[in-house]
Design an enzyme around this catalytic site. Structure first.
Site, PDB file in Angstrom:
ATOM      1  N   GLY A 182      57.940  48.665 -42.865  1.00 52.37           N
ATOM      2  CA  GLY A 182      58.242  49.799 -42.219  1.00 52.37           C
ATOM      3  C   GLY A 182      59.014  50.697 -43.616  1.00 52.37           C
ATOM      4  O   GLY A 182      59.313  50.424 -45.207  1.00 52.37           O
ATOM      5  N   SER A 183      58.672  52.329 -43.265  1.00 54.32           N
ATOM      6  CA  SER A 183      58.533  53.838 -44.762  1.00 54.32           C
ATOM      7  C   SER A 183      58.462  54.298 -44.004  1.00 54.32           C
ATOM      8  O   SER A 183      58.447  54.802 -43.040  1.00 54.32           O
ATOM      9  CB  SER A 183      58.186  52.395 -45.937  1.00 54.32           C
ATOM     10  OG  SER A 183      56.108  51.974 -44.783  1.00 54.32           O
TER      11      SER A 183
END
EC number: 4.1.1.65
Length: 215
Positions: A182-183
């Site tokens: 996640g990013s």
């Protein structure tokens, strides 16, 4: 398509996690079969997270291609905090179901690189660009246009991986890094660049053109 793509199908960063998930799934199936479903769901999730397929690279000379899969969360004029200029910012948010391998958005030389430790707030929020852990590359094209490409950690992301250093030359679509779980990736482009995407658009790493640079 680049036939020498170095990490086909599954990213090398994921091999230990995939192996661990497989071992857990097999052990659960053997010793606790009523929990085996959970193990295999975990295994499938880990495999899909670390997939890293090769894709055709647009060869349009002035195209800025997407460095990652995801959804556009920012298209705006703002300050580039790394080069101290006004710039067109385009941000791609990656959720846990997107490919997290990061690719170069264009042909360029790396003029500088900065790493900043930080927090791990939701990467979809604007403040993630300045508060979260991040790794930035100052890229310069052959005709002297400057682009800042920033890997930003997310809420559950705990490691930014970058495999290039100052002075290296990147080709569009070349794999240079990875962010786990996640990013987002922020691009700061010259104000003369024309955006080809809007907030809310879903984009595909390498394949989608985010903007066109002025000639």
């Amino acid at each position: 398509m680049n036939n020498t793509y170095p990490h086909p199908i599954l990213a090398r960063e994921g091999w230990p996690f995939i192996a661990l998930a497989l071992v857990i799934s097999v052990l659960l199936s053997w010793f606790l079969p009523w929990f085996s479903f959970i193990g295999w769901v975990l295994f499938v999730f880990v495999v899909q997270f670390f997939r890293d397929p090769a894709r055709p690279v647009p060869q349009q000379a002035n195209a800025v291609i997407s460095p990652a899969d995801g959804r556009i969360v920012v298209v705006e004029e703002t300050d580039d905090p790394y080069l101290n200029r006004r710039a067109l910012k385009i941000s791609v948010f990656m959720n846990v179901f997107n490919v997290h391998s990061n690719k170069s958005p264009l042909d360029a030389e790396i003029i500088d690189r900065w790493y900043n430790p930080g927090a791990f707030v939701n990467a979809a929020l604007d403040k993630a660009s300045t508060e979260n852990e991040r790794n930035a590359l100052h890229l310069r094209t052959a005709n002297g246009q400057d682009i800042t490409c920033v890997q930003v950690a997310g809420l559950v992301a705990r490691r930014i991986l970058c495999y290039v250093e100052k002075g290296a030359k990147l080709h569009r679509g070349q794999r240079y890094g990875f962010i786990r779980f996640g990013s987002r990736v922020d691009l700061y482009l010259p104000l003369s660049a024309k955006p080809k995407v809007a907030v809310g658009d879903k984009v595909t790493g390498v394949a989608t053109i985010l903007a066109e640079l002025a000639d």
